[in-house]
Design a protein around this motif. Structure first.
Motif, PDB file in Angstrom:
ATOM      1  N   UNK A  46      90.465  18.317 -28.481  1.00 18.32           N
ATOM      2  CA  UNK A  46      90.934  18.067 -29.854  1.00 18.32           C
ATOM      3  C   UNK A  46      92.455  18.005 -29.920  1.00 18.32           C
ATOM      4  N   UNK A  47      93.134  18.900 -29.246  1.00 20.96           N
ATOM      5  CA  UNK A  47      94.598  18.909 -29.258  1.00 20.96           C
ATOM      6  C   UNK A  47      95.130  17.635 -28.609  1.00 20.96           C
ATOM      7  N   UNK A  48      94.558  17.238 -27.476  1.00 23.38           N
ATOM      8  CA  UNK A  48      95.000  16.022 -26.792  1.00 23.38           C
ATOM      9  C   UNK A  48      94.728  14.793 -27.659  1.00 23.38           C
ATOM     10  N   UNK A  49      93.545  14.718 -28.237  1.00 20.54           N
ATOM     11  CA  UNK A  49      93.164  13.575 -29.067  1.00 20.54           C
ATOM     12  C   UNK A  49      94.064  13.471 -30.302  1.00 20.54           C
ATOM     13  N   UNK A  50      94.341  14.587 -30.946  1.00 23.43           N
ATOM     14  CA  UNK A  50      95.198  14.594 -32.129  1.00 23.43           C
ATOM     15  C   UNK A  50      96.626  14.187 -31.780  1.00 23.43           C
ATOM     16  N   UNK A  51      97.141  14.693 -30.683  1.00 20.77           N
ATOM     17  CA  UNK A  51      98.508  14.335 -30.272  1.00 20.77           C
ATOM     18  C   UNK A  51      98.604  12.855 -29.946  1.00 20.77           C
ATOM     19  N   UNK A  52      97.581  12.309 -29.308  1.00 21.46           N
ATOM     20  CA  UNK A  52      97.588  10.890 -28.969  1.00 21.46           C
ATOM     21  C   UNK A  52      97.539  10.033 -30.234  1.00 21.46           C
ATOM     22  N   UNK A  53      96.714  10.422 -31.196  1.00 22.76           N
ATOM     23  CA  UNK A  53      96.620   9.668 -32.446  1.00 22.76           C
ATOM     24  C   UNK A  53      97.902   9.767 -33.257  1.00 22.76           C
ATOM     25  N   UNK A  54      98.526  10.933 -33.289  1.00 19.66           N
ATOM     26  CA  UNK A  54      99.785  11.088 -34.007  1.00 19.66           C
ATOM     27  C   UNK A  54     100.880  10.258 -33.352  1.00 19.66           C
ATOM     28  N   UNK A  55     100.879  10.194 -32.032  1.00 15.60           N
ATOM     29  CA  UNK A  55     101.851   9.361 -31.326  1.00 15.60           C
ATOM     30  C   UNK A  55     101.661   7.889 -31.621  1.00 15.60           C
ATOM     31  N   UNK A  56     100.405   7.489 -31.816  1.00 17.99           N
ATOM     32  CA  UNK A  56     100.118   6.083 -32.120  1.00 17.99           C
ATOM     33  C   UNK A  56     100.642   5.704 -33.500  1.00 17.99           C
ATOM     34  N   UNK A  57     100.696   6.653 -34.422  1.00 18.64           N
ATOM     35  CA  UNK A  57     101.230   6.364 -35.757  1.00 18.64           C
ATOM     36  C   UNK A  57     102.699   5.984 -35.696  1.00 18.64           C
ATOM     37  N   UNK A  58     103.429   6.561 -34.776  1.00 15.47           N
ATOM     38  CA  UNK A  58     104.852   6.243 -34.640  1.00 15.47           C
ATOM     39  C   UNK A  58     105.081   4.787 -34.273  1.00 15.47           C
ATOM     40  N   UNK A  59     104.137   4.160 -33.587  1.00 18.61           N
ATOM     41  CA  UNK A  59     104.263   2.765 -33.215  1.00 18.61           C
ATOM     42  C   UNK A  59     104.108   1.815 -34.390  1.00 18.61           C
ATOM     43  N   UNK A  60     103.676   2.325 -35.531  1.00 14.92           N
ATOM     44  CA  UNK A  60     103.504   1.480 -36.713  1.00 14.92           C
ATOM     45  C   UNK A  60     104.794   1.321 -37.500  1.00 14.92           C
ATOM     46  N   UNK A  61     105.788   2.110 -37.192  1.00 11.66           N
ATOM     47  CA  UNK A  61     107.059   2.004 -37.913  1.00 11.66           C
ATOM     48  C   UNK A  61     107.850   0.800 -37.430  1.00 11.66           C
TER      49      UNK A  61
END
Length: 119
Positions: A46-61
């Motif tokens: 869960x921690x790895x999956x959440x961190x990966x998804x949060x990192x992907x949000x940064x690519x939308x900026x």
């Protein structure tokens, strides 16, 4: 077993397993160990999956923002309180308030709402 002067969950698990073994309840001790290891694995996933998804949000900026009456500049150079120009179809670079104009903004990535929101 001790973290910052306090017993942690590993100490609790050790006591639980030792108690089960002391009562000769081997299956109970095995179940405690199994569920503890399983919960640790799920937590790490869960921690790895959440961190990966949060990192992907940064690519939308967007990499650059538009400034009224001036050239575009990097998003890192935006300061608090600065007025920015958002063009139709563009991505919203930072959190803010609409000062003038009227349009719809796609907030699906943030809110999950599929319909554009009027601003």
């Amino acid at each position: 077993l001790v973290y910052e002067g306090r017993l942690n969950m590993f100490a609790l698990m050790l006591v639980a397993v030792a108690g089960a073994l002391g009562l000769r309840q081997l299956w109970e001790g095995a179940a405690i160990v199994f569920f503890f290891v399983l919960s640790e694995a799920v937590q790490k996933w869960c921690v790895h999956h959440t961190a990966r998804q949060a990192g992907a949000l940064g690519g939308l900026l967007p990499a650059e923002v538009s400034v009224p009456g001036g050239p575009d500049k990097p998003i890192d150079a935006v300061v608090l309180g600065e007025e920015l120009l958002l063009r139709p179809g563009g991505r919203v670079p930072v959190d803010g308030v609409v000062l003038s104009g009227l349009s719809s903004v796609d907030e699906a990535v943030i809110t999950g709402e599929a319909a554009p929101v009027r601003k």
